[in-house]
Scaffold this motif. Structure first.
Motif, PDB file in Angstrom:
ATOM      1  N   ILE A 145       0.858  -1.179   0.000  1.00  0.00           N
ATOM      2  CA  ILE A 145       0.000   0.000   0.000  1.00  0.00           C
ATOM      3  C   ILE A 145       0.900   1.236   0.000  1.00  0.00           C
ATOM      4  O   ILE A 145       1.793   1.361   0.842  1.00  0.00           O
ATOM      5  CB  ILE A 145      -0.908   0.011   1.242  1.00  0.00           C
ATOM      6  CG1 ILE A 145      -1.795  -1.230   1.262  1.00  0.00           C
ATOM      7  CG2 ILE A 145      -1.778   1.272   1.261  1.00  0.00           C
ATOM      8  CD1 ILE A 145      -2.572  -1.412   2.560  1.00  0.00           C
ATOM      9  N   LYS A 146       0.678   2.142  -0.946  1.00  0.00           N
ATOM     10  CA  LYS A 146       1.522   3.330  -1.078  1.00  0.00           C
ATOM     11  C   LYS A 146       0.763   4.578  -0.648  1.00  0.00           C
ATOM     12  O   LYS A 146      -0.430   4.720  -0.924  1.00  0.00           O
ATOM     13  CB  LYS A 146       2.014   3.460  -2.521  1.00  0.00           C
ATOM     14  CG  LYS A 146       2.879   2.278  -2.949  1.00  0.00           C
ATOM     15  CD  LYS A 146       3.371   2.400  -4.366  1.00  0.00           C
ATOM     16  CE  LYS A 146       4.226   1.187  -4.754  1.00  0.00           C
ATOM     17  NZ  LYS A 146       4.692   1.256  -6.151  1.00  0.00           N
ATOM     18  N   GLU A 147       1.486   5.469   0.029  1.00  0.00           N
ATOM     19  CA  GLU A 147       0.863   6.658   0.617  1.00  0.00           C
ATOM     20  C   GLU A 147       0.162   7.530  -0.418  1.00  0.00           C
ATOM     21  O   GLU A 147      -0.881   8.123  -0.145  1.00  0.00           O
ATOM     22  CB  GLU A 147       1.925   7.483   1.359  1.00  0.00           C
ATOM     23  CG  GLU A 147       1.346   8.639   2.166  1.00  0.00           C
ATOM     24  CD  GLU A 147       2.398   9.322   3.014  1.00  0.00           C
ATOM     25  OE1 GLU A 147       2.090  10.399   3.563  1.00  0.00           O
ATOM     26  OE2 GLU A 147       3.527   8.794   3.120  1.00  0.00           O
ATOM     27  N   ASP A 148       0.721   7.610  -1.634  1.00  0.00           N
ATOM     28  CA  ASP A 148       0.118   8.468  -2.659  1.00  0.00           C
ATOM     29  C   ASP A 148      -0.997   7.773  -3.437  1.00  0.00           C
ATOM     30  O   ASP A 148      -1.580   8.343  -4.360  1.00  0.00           O
ATOM     31  CB  ASP A 148       1.193   8.973  -3.627  1.00  0.00           C
ATOM     32  CG  ASP A 148       1.865   7.846  -4.408  1.00  0.00           C
ATOM     33  OD1 ASP A 148       1.513   6.660  -4.195  1.00  0.00           O
ATOM     34  OD2 ASP A 148       2.744   8.152  -5.245  1.00  0.00           O
ATOM     35  N   GLY A 149      -1.303   6.534  -3.065  1.00  0.00           N
ATOM     36  CA  GLY A 149      -2.395   5.806  -3.720  1.00  0.00           C
ATOM     37  C   GLY A 149      -2.039   5.253  -5.086  1.00  0.00           C
ATOM     38  O   GLY A 149      -2.913   4.713  -5.783  1.00  0.00           O
ATOM     39  N   SER A 150      -0.775   5.345  -5.482  1.00  0.00           N
ATOM     40  CA  SER A 150      -0.383   4.890  -6.816  1.00  0.00           C
ATOM     41  C   SER A 150      -0.557   3.379  -6.997  1.00  0.00           C
ATOM     42  O   SER A 150      -0.630   2.890  -8.128  1.00  0.00           O
ATOM     43  CB  SER A 150       1.067   5.289  -7.113  1.00  0.00           C
ATOM     44  OG  SER A 150       1.955   4.721  -6.158  1.00  0.00           O
ATOM     45  N   HIS A 151      -0.649   2.646  -5.869  1.00  0.00           N
ATOM     46  CA  HIS A 151      -0.863   1.198  -5.969  1.00  0.00           C
ATOM     47  C   HIS A 151      -2.209   0.882  -6.618  1.00  0.00           C
ATOM     48  O   HIS A 151      -2.360  -0.156  -7.258  1.00  0.00           O
ATOM     49  CB  HIS A 151      -0.774   0.537  -4.587  1.00  0.00           C
ATOM     50  CG  HIS A 151      -1.782   1.020  -3.605  1.00  0.00           C
ATOM     51  ND1 HIS A 151      -1.729   2.269  -3.028  1.00  0.00           N
ATOM     52  CD2 HIS A 151      -2.891   0.422  -3.097  1.00  0.00           C
ATOM     53  CE1 HIS A 151      -2.742   2.406  -2.197  1.00  0.00           C
ATOM     54  NE2 HIS A 151      -3.468   1.304  -2.230  1.00  0.00           N
ATOM     55  N   LEU A 152      -3.161   1.790  -6.484  1.00  0.00           N
ATOM     56  CA  LEU A 152      -4.472   1.574  -7.092  1.00  0.00           C
ATOM     57  C   LEU A 152      -4.372   1.609  -8.615  1.00  0.00           C
ATOM     58  O   LEU A 152      -4.913   0.739  -9.301  1.00  0.00           O
ATOM     59  CB  LEU A 152      -5.465   2.634  -6.600  1.00  0.00           C
ATOM     60  CG  LEU A 152      -5.684   2.707  -5.080  1.00  0.00           C
ATOM     61  CD1 LEU A 152      -6.561   3.900  -4.738  1.00  0.00           C
ATOM     62  CD2 LEU A 152      -6.297   1.417  -4.577  1.00  0.00           C
ATOM     63  N   LEU A 176      -7.160  -5.818  -4.129  1.00  0.00           N
ATOM     64  CA  LEU A 176      -7.005  -4.969  -2.952  1.00  0.00           C
ATOM     65  C   LEU A 176      -7.144  -5.748  -1.651  1.00  0.00           C
ATOM     66  O   LEU A 176      -6.595  -5.356  -0.619  1.00  0.00           O
ATOM     67  CB  LEU A 176      -8.011  -3.818  -2.999  1.00  0.00           C
ATOM     68  CG  LEU A 176      -7.811  -2.808  -4.140  1.00  0.00           C
ATOM     69  CD1 LEU A 176      -8.879  -1.726  -4.090  1.00  0.00           C
ATOM     70  CD2 LEU A 176      -6.417  -2.185  -4.091  1.00  0.00           C
TER      71      LEU A 176
END
Length: 271
Positions: A145-152, A176
């Motif tokens: 899980i990445k803080e900037d949401g780039s994993h999404l 997810l």
């Protein structure tokens, strides 16, 4: 008449297993690929339920099933299938396994042969030692899980070019649920597939090998499987029947449920 598909949980000593069940008639267990869930069979179950008792479980660590407390092997996953059959009072069934689910289904056919009528292996690809190592690499830690949401966005872009928007959304929802923990099913396949051919030589029940003509493409793209390693099932199970689904992708159970259901029913109903 539409047969309702119900949802339930099975309690085990290693956690809860989520499953869908519906229909009447001869039981058919459906085992999904990684990192999908029983959602892979949503369309197929609706078609088959008027004729069969269809049961689709989320393999432990995926979908809505609990993460097991230790790393599971293919043998462990096979045992959970038997636990569910016992819970439902089913003595014998047929099993359809898709990719990861196919490896689990094959192990059920070997270790619990008295519980199986027929076996359907769908897009169960073969991997050499090098590919198996790649298959397991990184899955011990799982997705981050990445803080900037780039994993999404990363997960969205993995398959969008060959599954379409609606199905990709369903894939990502399953993705997810695996974040921040090991993906034991992928690790189990990476260890099992090297010796799977010898193991599958012990399969005696009627077996159908169902393969999409385009199913290998995404695995080849990422260097996870080669075309020359795909003859292993016919060699391991010489009595098996083979069916090619023209245009079928790795996601063909969702994308082509009518075609898949016809193949499944023809095989299951053949005496």
């Amino acid at each position: 008449m539409n047969q309702p598909i119900k949802k339930a949980f099975l309690d085990t000593e290693d956690g809860q297993i989520f499953y869908r069940i519906g229909g009447e008639g001869e039981p058919l267990v459906l085992l999904h690929m990684t990192p999908r869930s029983s959602d892979e069979f949503k369309e197929l179950m609706a078609i088959l339920a008027p004729k069969y008792r269809v049961i689709a479980m989320d393999l432990m660590g995926l979908g809505n099933s609990d993460q097991p407390p230790r790393e599971y092997s293919i043998s462990d996953y096979a045992k959970t299938v038997i636990l569910l059959l016992d819970e439902l009072g089913i003595e014998k069934c047929s099993i359809l396994g898709s990719l990861t689910g196919g490896y689990v289904a094959g192990e059920v056919a070997v270790s619990y042969s008295d519980r199986l009528h027929k076996l359907i292996l769908c897009n169960v690809h073969g991997f050499d030692a090098e590919e198996a190592e790649k298959l397991g690499k990184g899955y011990r830690e799982g997705f981050t899980i990445k803080e900037d949401g780039s994993h999404l966005m990363e997960r969205w872009l993995v398959r969008i070019d060959f599954v379409g928007v609606e199905l990709n959304h369903r894939f990502v929802l399953d993705d997810l649920k695996t974040f921040g923990r090991p993906i034991y099913t992928r690790l189990a396949v990476s260890k099992y597939c090297v010796s799977a051919q010898e193991r599958f030589k012990l399969i005696q029940c009627p077996t159908l090998v169902c393969t999409g003509t385009k199913a290998l493409e995404p695995l080849e793209k990422y260097g996870l499987a080669k075309a020359e390693n795909q003859g292993w099932l016919s060699e391991a199970i010489p009595h098996s029947q083979a069916v090619k689904i023209e245009g079928g992708t790795i996601c063909m159970i969702n994308q082509m449920p009518e075609e898949i259901s016809t193949v499944v029913m023809d095989f299951l109903d053949k005496k």
